[in-house]
Design an enzyme around this catalytic site. Structure first.
Site, short mmCIF file in Angstrom:
data_model
loop_
_atom_site.label_atom_id
_atom_site.label_comp_id
_atom_site.label_asym_id
_atom_site.label_seq_id
_atom_site.Cartn_x
_atom_site.Cartn_y
_atom_site.Cartn_z
N GLN A 1 0.87 -1.16 0.09
CA GLN A 1 0.12 0.02 0.23
C GLN A 1 0.87 1.26 -0.02
O GLN A 1 1.88 1.30 0.75
CB GLN A 1 -0.83 -0.10 1.27
N HIS B 1 0.15 -2.51 10.86
CA HIS B 1 1.42 -3.17 11.55
C HIS B 1 1.77 -2.95 12.95
O HIS B 1 2.83 -2.87 13.47
CB HIS B 1 2.79 -3.13 10.59
N SER C 1 4.46 -6.10 3.13
CA SER C 1 3.11 -5.89 3.55
C SER C 1 2.22 -6.76 2.68
O SER C 1 2.42 -7.91 2.58
CB SER C 1 2.63 -4.44 3.80
N ARG D 1 -9.05 -8.54 4.09
CA ARG D 1 -7.88 -7.94 4.83
C ARG D 1 -8.11 -6.61 4.81
O ARG D 1 -7.93 -5.90 5.82
CB ARG D 1 -6.43 -8.40 4.19
#
Length: 312
Positions: free
Chosen positions: A10, A199, A90, A115
């Site tokens: 992202q 995260h 990621s 997700r």
């Protein structure tokens, strides 16, 4: 030459991504058609024409970036370019698992759509965020977060490259950590335009929500080694690869470690597969001695193909 493919996460998205690939290569166009069919809406239209306000929504960004990466991957495969190792930043880890044939593209799409929805929902808008700290060592950033924790959750989220670490946390704690980082001599401290504290432990609800979706999907043994974000090490066991995706939502991305592991395993050439050149820039800062290419459209593909054939 030992070649690795790396896949962006992202932040690499932009309106128009993948359009040129799909218009030039039938195998890329087929990937976008499959994505539209699997998700039940025109993801291709969102990638090619926006609007940006919809593309940047996490639930859309994640499948969009995965699709562009897989489209570029298929074009490379058709040309006979295969990696010896893979990793993704990621969300990009899902693209890496598709490349290693651990996951089918359709399953990966459904997973990253879920997700993205869960990550979007995990923290109410405006309550938390992320910031990039430039010019401090790892230990200094960890210490800054610990000190600011009296005001709430704040943690290192991405160890991207030497001198570039992203932190994530609740607003008051995040602002305090940013202040402390400046006081400790950070060259720059930049608030990131993201929709949540990714995260970090604040993403635990997202990880819990993702678990049932992951349980439903079959993971296969990787055809090439996969280096994972949570440890920066190679994993080959499907069950462990699945577990690492669950942990990854709420743990730091050890990107610098991933690249160091690949270089230590003999990788001397990297191709960033998908939108943008964010990872290419990070890799050059991690190790100046490796070759780095990026493939996101027909021009960059042809250029990379010519250079790879030249270096053999």
């Amino acid at each position: 030459m030992k070649l690795a493919f790396v896949f962006p996460g992202q932040g690499s998205q932009y309106v128009g991504m993948g359009k040129n690939l799909a218009e030039t290569y039938p195998e890329a166009a087929a990937v976008f058609q499959e994505a539209d069919a699997v998700l039940g809406f025109k993801l291709s239209e969102l990638c090619f024409n926006g609007p940006e306000t919809e593309l940047v929504r996490t639930a859309n960004t994640q499948p969009a970036l995965l699709t562009v990466s897989v489209a570029a991957l298929r074009v490379l495969a058709k040309a006979g370019i295969q990696p010896a190792m893979v990793a993704g930043h990621s969300l990009g880890e899902y693209s890496a698992l598709v490349a290693a044939e651990v996951l089918s593209f359709a399953d990966a799409l459904r997973l990253v759509r879920r997700r993205g929805e869960l990550m979007q929902e995990a923290a109410p808008p405006g309550t938390a965020g992320m910031a990039a700290i430039l010019g401090l060592e790892r230990e200094q950033v960890v210490a800054v977060c610990r000190e600011a924790e009296t005001l709430g959750v704040v943690e290192p989220a991405n160890f991207n490259c030497p001198g570039q670490i992203v932190i994530a946390g609740e607003k008051a704690a995040l602002e305090k950590a940013m202040e402390l980082a400046k006081a400790r001599g950070a060259k720059r401290v930049v608030t990131l335009n993201v929709s949540g504290p990714f995260h970090s432990s604040l993403m635990l609800p997202a990880a819990r929500g993702l678990a049932p979706a992951l349980d439903e999907v079959e993971f296969y043994p990787p055809q090439v080694p996969v280096v994972v974000n949570v440890s920066g090490r190679i994993l080959t066991e499907p069950k462990m690869l699945k577990q690492s995706l669950l942990l990854q939502v709420q743990k730091s991305v050890l990107w610098e470690d991933c690249i160091q592991t690949m270089v230590a395993a003999g990788v001397d050439t990297f191709v960033e597969v998908g939108a943008g050149k964010v990872l290419s820039g990070l890799i050059k800062k991690i190790n100046k001695g490796v070759r780095v290419f990026a493939v996101e459209d027909a021009e960059s593909f042809q250029r990379t193909l010519a250079e790879l054939r030249e270096v053999g």
